[in-house]
Design a protein around this motif. Structure first.
Motif, PDB file in Angstrom:
ATOM      1  N   LYS A  25      36.893  34.702  42.169  1.00 16.95           N
ATOM      2  CA  LYS A  25      35.525  34.492  41.709  1.00 16.95           C
ATOM      3  C   LYS A  25      35.546  33.804  40.349  1.00 16.95           C
ATOM      4  O   LYS A  25      36.424  34.028  39.530  1.00 16.95           O
ATOM      5  N   SER A  26      34.535  32.978  40.113  1.00 15.98           N
ATOM      6  CA  SER A  26      34.440  32.189  38.892  1.00 15.98           C
ATOM      7  C   SER A  26      33.424  32.827  37.944  1.00 15.98           C
ATOM      8  O   SER A  26      32.276  33.074  38.333  1.00 15.98           O
ATOM      9  N   CYS A 110      26.946  41.469  29.608  1.00 15.36           N
ATOM     10  CA  CYS A 110      28.131  42.078  28.982  1.00 15.36           C
ATOM     11  C   CYS A 110      29.160  42.535  30.014  1.00 15.36           C
ATOM     12  O   CYS A 110      30.361  42.485  29.755  1.00 15.36           O
ATOM     13  N   LEU A 111      28.699  42.995  31.181  1.00 10.56           N
ATOM     14  CA  LEU A 111      29.602  43.543  32.188  1.00 10.56           C
ATOM     15  C   LEU A 111      30.240  42.488  33.092  1.00 10.56           C
ATOM     16  O   LEU A 111      31.269  42.743  33.718  1.00 10.56           O
ATOM     17  N   LEU A 112      29.641  41.326  33.165  1.00  9.42           N
ATOM     18  CA  LEU A 112      30.086  40.305  34.112  1.00  9.42           C
ATOM     19  C   LEU A 112      31.549  39.896  33.960  1.00  9.42           C
ATOM     20  O   LEU A 112      32.260  39.808  34.970  1.00  9.42           O
ATOM     21  N   PRO A 113      32.063  39.671  32.745  1.00  5.97           N
ATOM     22  CA  PRO A 113      33.486  39.312  32.651  1.00  5.97           C
ATOM     23  C   PRO A 113      34.408  40.381  33.240  1.00  5.97           C
ATOM     24  O   PRO A 113      35.375  40.061  33.941  1.00  5.97           O
ATOM     25  N   GLY A 114      34.094  41.636  33.003  1.00  4.48           N
ATOM     26  CA  GLY A 114      34.907  42.717  33.557  1.00  4.48           C
ATOM     27  C   GLY A 114      34.817  42.790  35.071  1.00  4.48           C
ATOM     28  O   GLY A 114      35.812  43.060  35.751  1.00  4.48           O
ATOM     29  N   MET A 115      33.614  42.553  35.618  1.00  3.15           N
ATOM     30  CA  MET A 115      33.452  42.588  37.072  1.00  3.15           C
ATOM     31  C   MET A 115      34.252  41.470  37.740  1.00  3.15           C
ATOM     32  O   MET A 115      34.906  41.695  38.758  1.00  3.15           O
ATOM     33  N   LYS A 117      36.879  39.896  36.429  1.00  2.00           N
ATOM     34  CA  LYS A 117      38.300  40.168  36.209  1.00  2.00           C
ATOM     35  C   LYS A 117      38.805  41.235  37.180  1.00  2.00           C
ATOM     36  O   LYS A 117      39.891  41.118  37.751  1.00  2.00           O
ATOM     37  N   LYS A 118      38.003  42.275  37.397  1.00  2.00           N
ATOM     38  CA  LYS A 118      38.397  43.344  38.320  1.00  2.00           C
ATOM     39  C   LYS A 118      38.500  42.807  39.746  1.00  2.00           C
ATOM     40  O   LYS A 118      39.450  43.117  40.463  1.00  2.00           O
ATOM     41  N   TRP A 119      37.518  41.993  40.167  1.00  2.00           N
ATOM     42  CA  TRP A 119      37.556  41.406  41.510  1.00  2.00           C
ATOM     43  C   TRP A 119      38.836  40.599  41.699  1.00  2.00           C
ATOM     44  O   TRP A 119      39.531  40.743  42.696  1.00  2.00           O
TER      45      TRP A 119
END
Length: 147
Positions: A25-26, A110-115, A117-119
């Motif tokens: 995912k991008s 704020c949460l999008l980079p972590g989501m 990265k986790k994916w």
């Protein structure tokens, strides 16, 4: 073994890279989806359909209440007429749903980079596990030797 990628051969690393690139995912695309409409598209993109559906419903409720408020406001109303209660109800609902959606969007920024990265990390681990499971018993590093 701390990093299972270290045990992969060069060909396996190429396969890993190719497969991960196909399905990863991008982050810029996820941000674009988030900022383009606040309809939960970024959550559907990151395979979070439950929260994406809730965000979409919240967006639709906000939009419907806003149009209801606009229609009631467009009429000539007196402060003590029958339309005043409806006008206030639509105003309060529009503000509540809009505020909830706005806060959620700010939190998602704020949460999008972590989501993302986790994916991508889970995807990479799944591909590594599949590569390891396709190895034959005589592969170097598996501990067994075939004669």
């Amino acid at each position: 073994m701390n990093n299972p990628k270290q045990a992969l051969s060069t060909n396996e690393l190429l396969i890993l890279s190719s497969e991960v690139r196909k399905w990863e995912k991008s982050l810029p695309l996820a941000y674009l989806m988030l900022l383009a409409g606040h309809m939960g598209l970024h959550r559907f993109y990151l395979r979070r359909p439950a929260s994406g559906t809730i965000q979409l419903v919240l967006f639709l409720l906000t939009t419907l209440c806003y149009f209801g408020f606009y229609i009631v406001s467009d009429e000539d109303y007196a402060p003590y007429s029958d339309n005043y209660g409806v006008w206030v109800a639509f105003l309060i609902l529009t503000l509540l749903f809009g505020l909830a959606l706005g806060i959620w969007v700010i939190v998602d920024v704020c949460l999008l980079p972590g989501m993302v990265k986790k994916w991508n990390a889970v995807l990479e681990q799944m591909v590594v596990d599949q590569i390891v499971s396709f190895r034959g018993p005589s592969h170097p590093g598996t501990g067994s030797v075939k004669f």
